[in-house]
Motif scaffolding. Structure first.
Motif, PDB file in Angstrom:
ATOM      1  N   LYS A   1      68.364 -66.829 139.938  1.00 40.85           N
ATOM      2  CA  LYS A   1      67.850 -67.693 138.884  1.00 40.85           C
ATOM      3  C   LYS A   1      66.364 -67.959 139.063  1.00 40.85           C
ATOM      4  CE  LYS A   1      68.511 -72.264 136.769  1.00 40.85           C
ATOM      5  NZ  LYS A   1      69.254 -73.549 136.854  1.00 40.85           N
ATOM      6  N   ALA A   2      65.886 -67.977 140.312  1.00 40.97           N
ATOM      7  CA  ALA A   2      64.467 -68.188 140.578  1.00 40.97           C
ATOM      8  C   ALA A   2      63.623 -67.066 139.983  1.00 40.97           C
ATOM      9  CB  ALA A   2      64.228 -68.288 142.078  1.00 40.97           C
ATOM     10  N   GLU A   3      64.219 -65.889 139.794  1.00 38.19           N
ATOM     11  CA  GLU A   3      63.510 -64.752 139.207  1.00 38.19           C
ATOM     12  C   GLU A   3      63.788 -64.616 137.718  1.00 38.19           C
ATOM     13  OE1 GLU A   3      64.445 -61.187 141.297  1.00 38.19           O
ATOM     14  OE2 GLU A   3      64.093 -62.049 143.287  1.00 38.19           O
ATOM     15  N   HIS A   4      64.998 -65.015 137.296  1.00 37.03           N
ATOM     16  CA  HIS A   4      65.410 -64.868 135.900  1.00 37.03           C
ATOM     17  C   HIS A   4      66.066 -66.170 135.464  1.00 37.03           C
ATOM     18  CE1 HIS A   4      64.729 -60.516 136.173  1.00 37.03           C
ATOM     19  NE2 HIS A   4      65.336 -60.586 137.346  1.00 37.03           N
ATOM     20  N   GLU A   5      65.367 -66.983 134.717  1.00 41.15           N
ATOM     21  CA  GLU A   5      65.890 -68.288 134.325  1.00 41.15           C
ATOM     22  C   GLU A   5      67.088 -68.182 133.390  1.00 41.15           C
ATOM     23  OE1 GLU A   5      64.312 -72.456 132.266  1.00 41.15           O
ATOM     24  OE2 GLU A   5      62.887 -70.888 132.852  1.00 41.15           O
ATOM     25  N   ASP A   6      67.129 -67.151 132.566  1.00 32.41           N
ATOM     26  CA  ASP A   6      68.211 -66.978 131.606  1.00 32.41           C
ATOM     27  C   ASP A   6      69.533 -66.771 132.346  1.00 32.41           C
ATOM     28  OD1 ASP A   6      70.001 -66.176 129.615  1.00 32.41           O
ATOM     29  OD2 ASP A   6      68.485 -65.003 128.546  1.00 32.41           O
TER      30      ASP A   6
ATOM     31  N   TRP B   1      72.304 -64.253 135.797  1.00 36.47           N
ATOM     32  CA  TRP B   1      72.866 -64.738 137.051  1.00 36.47           C
ATOM     33  C   TRP B   1      74.177 -65.516 136.907  1.00 36.47           C
ATOM     34  CZ3 TRP B   1      73.424 -69.949 136.735  1.00 36.47           C
ATOM     35  CH2 TRP B   1      72.549 -70.650 135.877  1.00 36.47           C
TER      36      TRP B   1
END
Length: 224
Positions: free
Chosen positions: A198-203, A207
């Protein structure tokens, strides 16, 4: 059903667990059915789910032919026959090609899964698209692959509910195993891996697909 895209994931997880993965043509149905309670079973492949067929209530429900109609025009009312996993040879069987006996039909249905010996299996990871989807029926809950693995005896099942892009799926499963092997509880290891992604991809599309069902605790130290 091209399984080559899962090769990198299989090699990565195999290295983390210290085992040689079954890749591509080695992932044979008869070989998997012959396994007896591996400590961890990781399956990275394609999953399928056939929706409940509409039918005339005045007609007989079971009309599938002896070769299951190659999944064409089926009217399968058993939910454990309407979901499964693609293994080596699945495409060839659907195209009516010849397969070695060990491949069988190349399609591991949920009914096949329920007959596996997983009574001493601590963890099953289904890294496949739509693996957690099942058919909701009043009084029976969700039927599908996850129930089949529970029926087979698996203590914990980690699975995806929708298709996740290859790179993010591989990253999440690798992070999950690293934490798991460090002694983190199964549910916590998955949660931590999801937070890392999630730290790399908020959507949450990237994740949030994976869920953990069953025993949430750490793996036994003496796992096979």
């Amino acid at each position: 059903m091209d399984l080559r895209q899962t090769r990198a994931e299989g090699e990565c997880i195999g290295a983390l667990l210290g085992v040689r993965p079954w890749l591509e043509g080695a992932a044979l149905k008869a070989r998997l059915k012959a396994c007896r309670s591996p400590g961890i079973l990781h399956l990275a492949t394609h999953g399928f789910f056939l929706a409940d067929q509409r039918r005339d209530p005045n007609q007989i429900a079971w009309t599938a032919s002896s070769d299951m109609g190659r999944f064409s025009g089926l009217r399968l009312e058993n939910p454990l026959l309407r979901s499964g996993l693609a293994l080596a040879g699945g495409n060839t069987w659907l195209q009516k090609g010849q397969l070695p006996p060990e491949a069988e039909d190349g399609l591991l249905t949920a009914e096949d899964v329920s007959g596996l010996d997983l009574l001493a299996t601590h963890l099953v990871v289904l890294s496949v698209c739509e693996a957690g989807v099942g058919d909701v029926r009043t009084g029976e809950g969700v039927l599908g692959l996850r129930r089949a693995f529970v029926l087979a005896g698996a203590k914990t099942v980690v699975m995806s509910l929708w298709r996740v892009p290859d790179r993010q799926r591989e990253t999440l499963t690798a992070e999950f195993y690293r934490r798991l092997l460090d002694g983190r509880p199964r549910a916590d290891a998955l949660h931590d891996a999801q937070l890392a992604l999630k730290a790399e991809h908020e959507d949450p599309y990237f994740w949030g697909a994976f869920i953990c069902q069953g025993d949430p605790g750490p793996l036994p130290r003496d796992r096979a």
